[in-house]
Write a protein that holds these residues in place. Structure first.
Motif, PDB file in Angstrom:
ATOM      1  N   ARG A   1      26.754  10.673 -32.942  1.00 13.24           N
ATOM      2  CA  ARG A   1      27.078  10.983 -31.546  1.00 13.24           C
ATOM      3  C   ARG A   1      26.394  12.278 -31.105  1.00 13.24           C
ATOM      4  O   ARG A   1      25.950  12.399 -29.957  1.00 13.24           O
TER       5      ARG A   1
ATOM      6  N   THR B   1      21.180  15.452 -26.519  1.00 13.44           N
ATOM      7  CA  THR B   1      22.006  14.555 -27.326  1.00 13.44           C
ATOM      8  C   THR B   1      23.417  15.098 -27.506  1.00 13.44           C
ATOM      9  O   THR B   1      24.346  14.335 -27.769  1.00 13.44           O
TER      10      THR B   1
ATOM     11  N   ARG C   1      28.384  13.686 -19.813  1.00 10.66           N
ATOM     12  CA  ARG C   1      28.444  12.228 -19.764  1.00 10.66           C
ATOM     13  C   ARG C   1      28.971  11.672 -21.088  1.00 10.66           C
ATOM     14  O   ARG C   1      28.932  12.330 -22.125  1.00 10.66           O
ATOM     15  N   ARG C   2      29.421  10.444 -21.028  1.00 11.25           N
ATOM     16  CA  ARG C   2      30.044   9.817 -22.193  1.00 11.25           C
ATOM     17  C   ARG C   2      29.090   9.757 -23.378  1.00 11.25           C
ATOM     18  O   ARG C   2      29.499   9.856 -24.532  1.00 11.25           O
ATOM     19  N   GLU C   3      27.786   9.610 -23.129  1.00 11.34           N
ATOM     20  CA  GLU C   3      26.820   9.439 -24.205  1.00 11.34           C
ATOM     21  C   GLU C   3      26.511  10.736 -24.954  1.00 11.34           C
ATOM     22  O   GLU C   3      25.875  10.714 -26.011  1.00 11.34           O
ATOM     23  N   THR C   4      26.923  11.878 -24.419  1.00 10.48           N
ATOM     24  CA  THR C   4      26.571  13.183 -24.989  1.00 10.48           C
ATOM     25  C   THR C   4      27.648  13.655 -25.955  1.00 10.48           C
ATOM     26  O   THR C   4      28.825  13.707 -25.614  1.00 10.48           O
TER      27      THR C   4
END
Length: 344
Positions: free
Chosen positions: A17, A71, A89-92
């Motif tokens: 993640r 990332t 954001r959710r992806e970070t």
């Protein structure tokens, strides 16, 4: 990706993640406290003890303008978390710092580290941390009692990260002593860095990712206007670091300007680094416009984002090295057949 022992599934998942999923870390650091306090104090005329609101606002602005390009993001709990997280954001991936920015000084200015008061790994996990960053000031030539304190601090933090199953990102920083000239300190940085690596490379500390400064003084690098060192020398030392460490490492920016840090990151990538964790090299220039928030926002959108794009181009040059582990869940206390097929 070399590791002395396999990662737990939770640590592997969290490291994926925080990275790009291929073992490459591009992390924006906004956990700084004194550097941003100084910016706010200069701009407002207030004392550094009275700019918490301004610092929190700045951290939120940095996350708003920059966090979609990285990332992971590194934030502190008290000044930044509440203004940064709404923009992530959710992806970070979310990396939270644990060490207090203040430290105790003893004889000759040797430094003793401690955790942020009222903050620990358990609380960080409760606030969704996917990794724990801990900085320890360290000189291998310090008195033994100072070294023992620092080594115990590092071990305690690693044990806590293991207990709560979160990646331990460990930052090592040397420092200048009282009475030590700037010239002598700069010349000593390579030996201080390699000596610290030797003392802190033991897998028993539980470090999952090291965060390290350039192993030469940037002011001495000939390509950046100095004398006495070079990018090639830094790369040579970073190759030694890669060989010595039991786990991957990333390069921190340490206040370098953008162009120098991008060049340093290129050398680090060639030497085996797994990415960057950068703060001031990305956003410091843009904060020259503060307290004009509109101008600061515009500068971050232009210069800060370009800095990250340049760093991410270097990141993409690093060979993918996926973070993997055994995700099999093994039954405890019962035979597999009973658990899967037996009566409930």
């Amino acid at each position: 990706m070399k590791r002395p022992t396999p990662l737990t599934p939770a640590k592997a998942r969290c490291l994926n993640r925080l990275s790009d999923g291929q073992g490459r870390f591009g992390v924006l650091a906004v956990d700084q406290r004194p550097p941003l306090m100084q910016v706010a104090a200069r701009a407002t005329g207030k004392p550094m003890t009275d700019v918490n609101t301004e610092v929190s606002q700045l951290k939120g602005l940095l996350a708003e303008t920059l966090s979609d390009l990285v990332t992971g993001i590194l934030v502190d709990p008290y000044l930044g978390f509440h203004t940064v997280l709404p923009h992530v954001r959710r992806e970070t991936g979310l990396l939270v710092t644990l060490e207090h920015h203040a430290f105790k000084e003893v004889e000759r200015g040797h430094r003793l580290s401690a955790a942020i008061p009222g903050w620990n790994v358990k609380r960080a996990v409760q606030y969704a941390a996917e990794g724990i960053k801990v900085l320890a000031w360290y000189r291998p030539d310090a008195p033994q009692e100072v070294k023992d304190h620092q080594l115990n601090f590092v071990k305690e933090m690693g044990d806590a990260c293991a207990q709560f199953d979160r990646p331990y990102i460990f930052e090592i920083l040397p420092y200048q002593l009282e009475g030590e000239s700037a010239e002598d300190y700069a010349a000593a940085i390579p030996d201080l860095t390699l000596g610290a690596i030797e003392d802190l490379k033991d897998p028993a500390f539980g470090v999952d990712l090291y965060k390290l400064a350039l192993p030469v003084a940037p002011a001495l690098v000939s390509e950046w206007g100095g004398q006495g060192s070079s990018v090639a020398e830094a790369e040579r030392l970073m190759r030694q670091i890669t060989e010595a460490l039991p786990t991957p490492w990333v390069l921190l920016s340490g206040g370098m300007d953008t162009a120098a840090f991008v060049e340093a990151m290129q050398a680090a990538a060639r030497a085996g680094a797994s990415g960057y964790m950068a703060g001031r090299a990305v956003w410091a220039k843009s904060l020259d416009h503060y307290p004009d928030l509109l101008a600061t926002h515009a500068a971050l959108m232009r210069d800060g984002r370009q800095a990250l794009k340049d760093l991410n181009q270097v990141l993409e040059s690093i060979a993918p090295d996926p973070i993997t582990t055994d995700y099999t869940i093994y039954p405890v206390g019962e035979a597999t057949a009973n658990l899967v097929h037996g009566e409930y």
